[in-house]
Design a protein around this motif. Structure first.
Motif, PDB file in Angstrom:
ATOM      1  N   ALA A   1       0.815  -1.217   0.000  1.00 17.70           N
ATOM      2  CA  ALA A   1       0.000   0.000   0.000  1.00 17.70           C
ATOM      3  C   ALA A   1       0.849   1.266   0.000  1.00 17.70           C
ATOM      4  N   ILE A   2       2.004   1.219   0.671  1.00 17.14           N
ATOM      5  CA  ILE A   2       2.767   2.452   0.894  1.00 17.14           C
ATOM      6  C   ILE A   2       4.101   2.461   0.167  1.00 17.14           C
ATOM      7  N   GLY A   3       4.656   1.278   0.004  1.00 24.85           N
ATOM      8  CA  GLY A   3       5.943   1.211  -0.668  1.00 24.85           C
ATOM      9  C   GLY A   3       7.123   1.374   0.263  1.00 24.85           C
ATOM     10  N   ALA A   4       6.857   1.317   1.564  1.00 22.94           N
ATOM     11  CA  ALA A   4       7.939   1.386   2.542  1.00 22.94           C
ATOM     12  C   ALA A   4       7.613   0.439   3.687  1.00 22.94           C
ATOM     13  N   GLY A   5       8.651   0.096   4.445  1.00 21.60           N
ATOM     14  CA  GLY A   5       8.449  -0.844   5.547  1.00 21.60           C
ATOM     15  C   GLY A   5       8.012  -0.151   6.812  1.00 21.60           C
ATOM     16  N   PRO A   6       7.627  -0.935   7.819  1.00 23.22           N
ATOM     17  CA  PRO A   6       7.084  -0.392   9.060  1.00 23.22           C
ATOM     18  C   PRO A   6       8.032   0.582   9.775  1.00 23.22           C
ATOM     19  N   GLY A   7       9.352   0.497   9.531  1.00 23.10           N
ATOM     20  CA  GLY A   7      10.268   1.384  10.241  1.00 23.10           C
ATOM     21  C   GLY A   7      10.337   2.799   9.679  1.00 23.10           C
ATOM     22  N   SER A   8       9.675   3.027   8.565  1.00 20.10           N
ATOM     23  CA  SER A   8       9.842   4.320   7.896  1.00 20.10           C
ATOM     24  C   SER A   8       8.505   4.961   7.532  1.00 20.10           C
ATOM     25  N   LEU A   9       7.503   4.741   8.373  1.00 18.60           N
ATOM     26  CA  LEU A   9       6.174   5.265   8.052  1.00 18.60           C
ATOM     27  C   LEU A   9       5.928   6.609   8.721  1.00 18.60           C
ATOM     28  N   GLY A  10       5.079   7.405   8.090  1.00 20.23           N
ATOM     29  CA  GLY A  10       4.708   8.690   8.658  1.00 20.23           C
ATOM     30  C   GLY A  10       3.439   9.192   8.014  1.00 20.23           C
ATOM     31  N   PRO A  11       2.836  10.210   8.576  1.00 21.64           N
ATOM     32  CA  PRO A  11       1.531  10.689   8.102  1.00 21.64           C
ATOM     33  C   PRO A  11       1.598  11.530   6.825  1.00 21.64           C
ATOM     34  N   VAL A  12       2.781  12.051   6.488  1.00 24.73           N
ATOM     35  CA  VAL A  12       2.843  12.974   5.349  1.00 24.73           C
ATOM     36  C   VAL A  12       2.681  12.228   4.028  1.00 24.73           C
ATOM     37  N   GLY A  13       1.681  12.629   3.270  1.00 21.66           N
ATOM     38  CA  GLY A  13       1.453  12.051   1.956  1.00 21.66           C
ATOM     39  C   GLY A  13       0.853  10.654   1.975  1.00 21.66           C
ATOM     40  N   LEU A  14       0.292  10.284   3.082  1.00 17.86           N
ATOM     41  CA  LEU A  14      -0.274   8.945   3.208  1.00 17.86           C
ATOM     42  C   LEU A  14      -1.700   8.945   2.655  1.00 17.86           C
ATOM     43  N   SER A  15      -1.982   7.982   1.756  1.00 13.46           N
ATOM     44  CA  SER A  15      -3.320   7.993   1.158  1.00 13.46           C
ATOM     45  C   SER A  15      -4.222   6.967   1.818  1.00 13.46           C
ATOM     46  N   MET A  16      -4.529   7.221   3.049  1.00 11.03           N
ATOM     47  CA  MET A  16      -5.489   6.375   3.759  1.00 11.03           C
ATOM     48  C   MET A  16      -5.976   7.217   4.934  1.00 11.03           C
ATOM     49  N   PRO A  17      -7.092   6.837   5.570  1.00 16.43           N
ATOM     50  CA  PRO A  17      -7.552   7.624   6.717  1.00 16.43           C
ATOM     51  C   PRO A  17      -6.473   7.647   7.801  1.00 16.43           C
ATOM     52  N   ILE A  18      -6.264   8.824   8.398  1.00 15.08           N
ATOM     53  CA  ILE A  18      -5.263   8.971   9.459  1.00 15.08           C
ATOM     54  C   ILE A  18      -5.973   9.429  10.724  1.00 15.08           C
ATOM     55  N   ILE A  19      -5.718   8.731  11.792  1.00 12.74           N
ATOM     56  CA  ILE A  19      -6.269   9.159  13.084  1.00 12.74           C
ATOM     57  C   ILE A  19      -5.092   9.387  14.019  1.00 12.74           C
ATOM     58  N   ILE A  20      -5.010  10.577  14.582  1.00 18.02           N
ATOM     59  CA  ILE A  20      -3.873  10.906  15.433  1.00 18.02           C
ATOM     60  C   ILE A  20      -4.322  11.071  16.871  1.00 18.02           C
ATOM     61  N   ASP A  21      -3.430  10.819  17.782  1.00 19.39           N
ATOM     62  CA  ASP A  21      -3.737  11.056  19.185  1.00 19.39           C
ATOM     63  C   ASP A  21      -3.812  12.554  19.423  1.00 19.39           C
TER      64      ASP A  21
END
Length: 569
Positions: A329-349
RNA sequence: CGGUGAUUAGCGCAGCCCGGUAGCGCAUCUCGUUUGGGACGAGAGGGUCAGAGGUUCGAAUCCUCUAUCACCGACCA
């Protein structure tokens, strides 16, 4: 009871399989024996304690106006199909068939059976409110039974169920159960705390757990230093941040971070403040057009899976995306994820919503973004409380700060609303002759678990130290060399008879053992009061009394011993 | 359900690498001495070495499978 006629079954060595102290001591003191994983036989001493706990629970339930019944352990599957739990409950529910190939379950709880009973028995509002309880064996096919009877597959539970047509009597009964549970644990001399709780798979709205405090407890509870607020970590509300978001001071910057797969490494290698970082977790979404959802918490915080599970956009039960799904979905592994430019719903604390100039993964392997700012670099995402609270931050009532303790859950009370009564159509007629669905409450006490919890809280390096109320015997008599000394034997026998005549439960060690063995066994099994009888004291006309808890010894004249022991009971 | 480790007398363990038919401590039984903090001496009983299959003249030991148990993780009124 005389030890020579009893089954004491103490052991000197600690069984290799027992991990926690209560389990070790219950085995060594001859209270329980294992038959299979999570299944135990109760030996005489264990059973005596179990029965005492049970009796206290029963007394307090009766005092609170609950009425005892007994339902079957084996339950027909149809009832579980009716409430939908036949599908939902999962493998913890042990299912089997009888000789006619009809489906049955071994009851892990009794909401279905009681609701079925009540819908047949009750017909009028005049019969309400009603609170029915039982003390019964439950069976839950736990994935990993452990800690002896603390998390066994078969265990003894007191479960009560109340029925109402109005919220007011529901609240009253709930409160009376809250009080009863507090009384039960107080009477047993246990240090405990009622905490707000999640309702889990039982469902419902209002709920409290009762925790016996112990370092070995499996639950973390968060309580306020300045008020009565206390909650299971699963439920504890994190405070809304008081600060507002600052204006950006840094430019957005893409940084190579080849050796930073975790927040800890990132912070260490680039000298960042951990509170200025965020971690992004990808979970399965509930909606078809949003199969994945990103949850973002601050680097120093932990995701609360119970809270996350309740989010509308998130699939329930909560399930983390696999690395393969994330990469696809993102093209990167779990160690390099972040909210910028993410094309899915984002819920933040909530705590993430007030950050500025923060760091996160760049959604490219081995790269992070530093100096991220909401509304400049990406739209401000929806915020929610999705993290565990941490020690030292303010409680929701603003009367104190959070502190943490470990607890063993020994009781749990719920207001269920109409969760079961509706699906099972449990109704009675109201004043107007109209059928109304019953409101329900349910209230559980882990009777066998309390036995273990009591030991966790009351022991020393020599063994168990029973609280008075649940000791297998109140008094131990240790005659020194009674097989040689007629005087000792005679006086011991007399004391034994006198105490029994007074209704005091007494265990006399009449074995032909050396004193050291008798002392060691007596301390291991933990009777609160011990009377030592030996030739050296007889000449002075006194008994030697020893208190298990304080270790304090004192000499009591023959004539005063009964009064002394009666008074200390 | 994944990872790790274990399974030899009632309990705690050794033996296994390097195959030769099982041992130690505690507990149990008998006798004696002892008796205010887990005694001592002498003797005794107790094991399909988790199970099944294989290799071998021979298997606790080597190989394969199965079962059970524990710990860690996931899970959990």
């Amino acid at each position: 009871m005389r030890v020579s006629k009893y089954l004491l079954s103490t052991q000197k060595e600690t069984p290799a399989n027992a991990e926690v102290i209560s389990h070790q001591l219950m085995l060594r003191a001859g209270m329980i024996r294992r038959n299979a994983s999570g299944l135990y036989s109760w030996l005489p001493s264990g059973l005596r304690v179990l029965r005492k706990v049970e009796a206290i629970v029963r007394e307090e339930m009766n005092n609170a106006g609950a009425i005892e019944i007994l339902m079957p352990l084996v339950q027909p599957a149809d009832l579980w199909v009716e409430t939908g739990r036949w599908e939902k409950f999962g493998p913890e529910l042990l299912r089997f068939q009888d000789r006619h190939n009809r489906d049955f379950v071994l009851g892990p709880t009794h909401e279905e059976v009681i609701t079925d009973l009540v819908r047949k028995e009750l017909s009028s509002y005049k019969q309400l409110p009603l609170n029915l309880y039982q003390v019964q064996t439950k069976f839950r096919d736990e994935v990993r039974p452990r800690f002896g009877v603390m998390r066994a597959r078969e265990f003894l539970m007191k479960d009560a169920y109340s029925f109402h047509l109005d919220q007011q009597t529901m609240d009253e009964t709930y409160q009376s159960m809250y009080t009863a549970y507090s009384n039960i644990l107080s009477r047993m001399g246990l240090e405990f705390r009622p905490v707000l709780a999640d309702t889990g798979s039982i469902g419902g709205s209002v709920s409290h757990e009762f925790h016996v405090l112990a370092n070995s407890g499996e639950d973390l509870i968060a309580y306020s230093t300045g008020s009565d607020y206390a909650a299971n970590i699963e439920k504890a509300e994190s405070p809304m941040p008081t600060q507002t978001r600052q204006a950006p001071t840094q430019e957005l910057k893409l940084v190579d971070t080849p050796n930073a797969k975790t927040i800890a490494e990132l912070v260490e290698q680039f000298g960042l403040a951990i509170t200025q970082t965020v971690k992004t977790l990808i979970v399965k979404g509930a909606a078809e057009d949003a199969p994945l959802v990103a949850l973002v918490v601050r680097g120093d915080h932990e995701l609360n899976e119970i809270k996350a599970d309740k989010l509308e956009a998130v699939a329930s039960p909560l399930e983390f995306a696999t690395e393969a799904e994330i990469r696809a979905a993102i093209g990167a592994g779990p160690g390099s994820l972040g909210p910028v430019g993410l094309s899915m719903p984002i819920i933040i604390d909530h705590s993430v919503a007030v950050l500025s100039d923060f760091a996160a993964g760049a959604n490219q392997d081995d790269k992070h973004l530093f100096g991220i700012n909401w509304e400049r670099d990406l739209p401000l995402a929806t915020s929610a409380d999705i993290r565990n609270v941490v020690e030292g931050e303010p409680t929701p009532d603003h009367l104190g700060t959070y502190a943490m303790a470990r607890g063993i859950e020994v009781g749990h009370i719920f207001q269920l609303g109409t969760n079961y009564s509706k699906s099972m159509n449990a109704t009675v007629l109201d004043e107007n002759g109209k059928a109304q669905v019953l409101l329900m409450g349910c209230y559980g006490v882990g009777v066998s678990r309390i036995v273990a919890a009591a030991i966790e809280q009351n022991h020393d390096d020599r063994g168990i130290i029973w609280p008075e109320a649940i000791a297998p015997f109140q008094v131990g008599i240790l005659p020194m060399n009674m097989h040689k000394s007629h005087r000792v034997a005679e006086i011991a026998e007399k004391l034994y008879a006198d105490l029994q005549a007074k209704g005091i439960e007494v265990l006399m060690d009449d074995r032909k053992e050396r004193p050291g063995v008798m002392f060691a066994d007596m301390e291991l099994i933990g009777l609160p009061h011990v009377v030592v009888i030996g030739d050296r004291n007889i000449d002075e006309g006194v008994f030697e009394y020893k208190n298990r808890r304080t270790g304090e010894k004192q000499n009591i004249p023959f004539d005063d011993i009964i009064d002394f022991l009666t008074a200390s009971n």
